[in-house]
Design a protein around this motif. Sequence first.
Motif, PDB file in Angstrom:
ATOM      1  N   ASN A  65       0.827  -1.208   0.000  1.00 31.82           N
ATOM      2  CA  ASN A  65       0.000   0.000   0.000  1.00 31.82           C
ATOM      3  C   ASN A  65       0.867   1.265   0.000  1.00 31.82           C
ATOM      4  OD1 ASN A  65      -2.387  -1.490   0.019  1.00 31.82           O
ATOM      5  ND2 ASN A  65      -2.436  -1.592   2.286  1.00 31.82           N
ATOM      6  N   GLU A  68       2.331   1.876  -3.409  1.00 32.45           N
ATOM      7  CA  GLU A  68       1.325   2.447  -4.293  1.00 32.45           C
ATOM      8  C   GLU A  68       1.109   3.932  -3.984  1.00 32.45           C
ATOM      9  OE1 GLU A  68      -2.171   0.120  -3.878  1.00 32.45           O
ATOM     10  OE2 GLU A  68      -1.352  -1.661  -4.888  1.00 32.45           O
ATOM     11  N   GLN A  69       1.088   4.271  -2.650  1.00 25.98           N
ATOM     12  CA  GLN A  69       0.911   5.676  -2.267  1.00 25.98           C
ATOM     13  C   GLN A  69       2.100   6.538  -2.731  1.00 25.98           C
ATOM     14  OE1 GLN A  69       0.260   5.729   1.942  1.00 25.98           O
ATOM     15  NE2 GLN A  69      -1.711   4.635   1.845  1.00 25.98           N
ATOM     16  N   THR A  70       3.301   5.956  -2.594  1.00 25.04           N
ATOM     17  CA  THR A  70       4.498   6.696  -3.019  1.00 25.04           C
ATOM     18  C   THR A  70       4.491   6.944  -4.514  1.00 25.04           C
ATOM     19  OG1 THR A  70       5.747   5.717  -1.199  1.00 25.04           O
ATOM     20  CG2 THR A  70       7.018   6.702  -2.987  1.00 25.04           C
ATOM     21  N   ILE A  71       4.148   5.931  -5.282  1.00 32.33           N
ATOM     22  CA  ILE A  71       4.090   6.083  -6.742  1.00 32.33           C
ATOM     23  C   ILE A  71       3.070   7.146  -7.118  1.00 32.33           C
ATOM     24  CG2 ILE A  71       3.470   4.897  -8.873  1.00 32.33           C
ATOM     25  CD1 ILE A  71       4.633   2.337  -7.634  1.00 32.33           C
ATOM     26  N   GLN A  72       1.928   7.146  -6.394  1.00 34.37           N
ATOM     27  CA  GLN A  72       0.888   8.143  -6.672  1.00 34.37           C
ATOM     28  C   GLN A  72       1.385   9.554  -6.327  1.00 34.37           C
ATOM     29  OE1 GLN A  72      -2.031   7.523  -8.164  1.00 34.37           O
ATOM     30  NE2 GLN A  72      -2.431   9.763  -8.145  1.00 34.37           N
ATOM     31  N   ASP A  75       3.743  10.752  -8.995  1.00 32.01           N
ATOM     32  CA  ASP A  75       2.981  11.187 -10.177  1.00 32.01           C
ATOM     33  C   ASP A  75       2.359  12.560  -9.945  1.00 32.01           C
ATOM     34  OD1 ASP A  75       3.651   8.852 -11.427  1.00 32.01           O
ATOM     35  OD2 ASP A  75       1.818   7.777 -10.836  1.00 32.01           O
ATOM     36  N   ASP A  76       1.810  12.777  -8.720  1.00 29.74           N
ATOM     37  CA  ASP A  76       1.222  14.079  -8.405  1.00 29.74           C
ATOM     38  C   ASP A  76       2.288  15.181  -8.423  1.00 29.74           C
ATOM     39  OD1 ASP A  76      -1.194  12.804  -8.116  1.00 29.74           O
ATOM     40  OD2 ASP A  76      -1.057  12.664  -5.910  1.00 29.74           O
TER      41      ASP A  76
END
Length: 459
Positions: A65, A68-72, A75-76
């Motif tokens: 999780n 996934e949060q880091t990748i998001q 991207d932001d």
Amino acid sequence: MNNTIIKPLIKPLIFVLISMSSALSVYASDLDALLEKVITDGYEESDTHKQREKAFLSNQKNQANLVEQTIQAIDDAKLLQIKLNNQLKLNESLITELETEIEEKAGDLSNVFSIVHQISEDQKVSLQQSVISSEFSNRMGTLSKIEDKNELPKIEDLKQLWLIIQHQMTQSAHVNTSSLLVTDIEGVESKETVIRFGGFNSVIKNEFLSYYAPNTKLLTLSKQPESKFINEINQWFSPEKSLVKNVVIDPTLGGVLQQYLLQPTIKDRIKQAGLVGYAIIFIGIIGLLVAAWRLVYLFGVNKKVQAQMNHLDDIRLDNPLGQLLSVAKDNNLENTALLESKLEESILSHVPQLDKGTNFIKLLAAVAPLLGLLGTVTGMIDTFQTIVDLGTSDPQSMADGISQALLTTVFGLLAAVPLLFCHSFVTSKVRALTVILSQQSAGLLAMHIKKTDTENNHD
């Protein structure tokens, strides 16, 4: 044979076997306990491993999780970076447009900034060097604020700059009296009544002041000008009202006054001449005193002789001519040669008295330049010795010897010239009196001869 050997060994063997069986029984009980412990620990470790495995699997899900949060988040952030880059480009374009608009609207005002800064800087230097700033030192702060601004000057700034320039021009034409701090030659500050003459001089009673520009301070001079200049400035401190008051000003704002004060006085010159200079001055003074004494005496004798010449019948013995007439009267002899001898004897007796001190004046007139030459030689010796000790890199170190060499020569000549004139004048007066006595003696002889001839003719 064999039975005999075996029998003794049976008993020990049986004992060993019994011991071993007892030991094995003990060890067997220990092994059972050990096995039971191993089994128990194995069950406990299995439970622990299961708990760890369960926790690992739970953390693995959390890590997934987080990934996934880091990748998001990345991207932001990339999207935000793109947005900010676009905004930066828009801002730079807007700044360029605004600067262009400012330049277009400013027009000729773009040079005002540099012109005002240049005027402020020049005016600040000028005010810093002006003696007026000792009275109005706060003007520097105003000019510094205008000079430090990085934007176009405002109307108020231009007004302040204009007022400072106008104030400086106005004060340059005023004579102001104010109470200011004055630092004396020992560094002690005190409040004094200071009179400032425009931008030229500042004075207090009995003293001229100098202006020290770096900290706008007034200082007393280490050496003051002549008393006639001091008397002029003291008129301004007098309570008497006068329409006309003189004052000495320095148009170079202190330069001429400083150079004037650097000139050595007569006292300084005498000190530079050294012992030889003092000796020459002593000789000159002695010679002038002797000459003055002899001239006073000769003028007195000449006055009495002239008075006697106007009254030859009234013989007075307080002068050489009267004594000569007395000799002629007391020696009214028929022998002319004897009378002539008596008169010559009387004249010769007065000559040494009249000529007294004349040769001494001449001697001093000759010695003075010789002492000057002596001082020249000793001064040059000192100079050469200084060159040997210190070299020629420092001319100031050789100044004392050169000053002594030149000044002693000057002093010797200054002493010799007036002494020569005095000697010549005294000699001429002695000669004039001697001529008068000789003429009177000749006249007396002529009268005696005429009288003798007349008496002989009557006989």
